[in-house]
Design an enzyme around this catalytic site. Sequence first.
Site, short mmCIF file in Angstrom:
data_model
loop_
_atom_site.label_atom_id
_atom_site.label_comp_id
_atom_site.label_asym_id
_atom_site.label_seq_id
_atom_site.Cartn_x
_atom_site.Cartn_y
_atom_site.Cartn_z
N HIS A 227 -8.52 -6.44 1.50
CA HIS A 227 -7.85 -5.49 2.39
C HIS A 227 -8.61 -5.31 3.71
CE1 HIS A 227 -5.26 -2.36 3.64
NE2 HIS A 227 -5.91 -1.34 3.16
N GLU B 169 -5.67 4.88 -4.49
CA GLU B 169 -5.31 5.89 -3.48
C GLU B 169 -3.99 6.57 -3.80
OE1 GLU B 169 -5.65 2.80 -0.57
OE2 GLU B 169 -7.56 3.56 0.16
N HIS C 251 -14.13 2.06 4.23
CA HIS C 251 -13.58 0.96 3.41
C HIS C 251 -14.57 -0.21 3.34
CE1 HIS C 251 -9.40 2.64 3.49
NE2 HIS C 251 -9.31 1.97 2.37
N HIS D 28 -1.54 3.49 -5.08
CA HIS D 28 -1.80 2.05 -5.01
C HIS D 28 -3.29 1.74 -5.07
CE1 HIS D 28 -2.39 3.22 -0.78
NE2 HIS D 28 -3.12 2.13 -0.67
N HIS E 290 0.83 -1.21 0.00
CA HIS E 290 0.00 0.00 0.00
C HIS E 290 0.87 1.26 0.00
CE1 HIS E 290 -3.74 -2.33 0.70
NE2 HIS E 290 -2.88 -3.16 1.25
N ASP F 257 -6.51 -0.92 -3.70
CA ASP F 257 -6.96 -1.84 -2.65
C ASP F 257 -7.82 -2.92 -3.28
OD1 ASP F 257 -5.85 -0.19 -0.77
OD2 ASP F 257 -7.76 0.55 0.04
#
Length: 267
Positions: A108, A231, A218, A102, A98, A104
């Site tokens: 995650h 992100e 999330h 990057h 991360h 996800d």
Amino acid sequence: MAAAHDLLLSLTILLISALSTADDTCRAVPSLGDVTVLPQRRDVYGSGGRTIYDITHRYTPDMPAFESADGIGDILKLASSMKNGSFANISELKLSSHTGTHVDAPGHFYDEYFDAGFDVDSLDLDVLNGAALLVDVPRDTNITAKAIESLHIPKGVIRVLFRTLNTDRELMFKKEFDSTYVGFTEDGAQWLVDNTDIKLVGTDYLSVAAYEDLISAHLVFLKNREVILVEALKLDNVPAGIYDVHCLPLRLIGAEGSPIRCILIKS
Ligand SMILES: *[C@@H]1O[C@H](CO)[C@@H](O)[C@H](O)[C@H]1NC(C)=O
Ligand SMILES: *[C@@H]1O[C@H](CO)[C@@H](O)[C@H](O)[C@H]1NC(C)=O
Ligand SMILES: *[C@@H]1O[C@H](CO)[C@@H](O)[C@H](O)[C@H]1NC(C)=O
């Protein structure tokens, strides 16, 4: 007859010169390009009316890492070095998956998804590549339901990159992690899932979720395994508008995150 002889002669000469060229090539030390010229490092490329914006951050030791004051540090190590007699320079890379810009994967924040193999290799390239909107989020707020509603993103828009106060504050260029960054609140994430067709969500700091809603936002996004989160995008000096986005994660089997190279193309 004479013409045929000439042809044979010239073919023979051609063959000999071709052979000797090949021989020279084998023995010759290749001449280097001019190494006194500094390598170009660009964020914008383009020709013929097409512009490519690199929206990936450069990896430097001072790049911020989540909840760390010290940055990512030295992620590159020269494992074999010509200065030490090796036939080539060969670096090794060691980093959190991360790190920097990057992506996800569902695993995650959901252990069940992690165990079931929903890793970065399972992410849909069709979502990660295609028409995208770069929008400016009002600078006085996190990405709440109210804030995202105010952006009036039309139905049918699948990929949206949200530029926030984080870009103005140049947070990705500051070594020390800053927990006051802007991100999605839980109600903002829920509003997006319930009321839009957005499947690719990009933001401009290390987490799409605001620090206080880190887990809950999330969980909302990753629950249905339909939304992909990118992100720490580099969104400075790119005009807001419509682009083609191209984001490609590494095919890391078993990884719930991956460094990703993202570009925007305007033609
Ligand atoms: C890496 O390789 C170059 C030649 O390509 C060599 O000049 C240089 O010294 C090497 N660097 C190190 C640290 O060994
Ligand atoms: C070369 O080897 C020496 C001794 O092992 C080590 O101290 C040095 O850091 C190495 N240099 C590079 C560029 O790998
Ligand atoms: C966004 O939320 C964080 C907490 O997660 C807070 O520290 C920050 O001040 C908020 N930013 C804005 C612009 O409201």
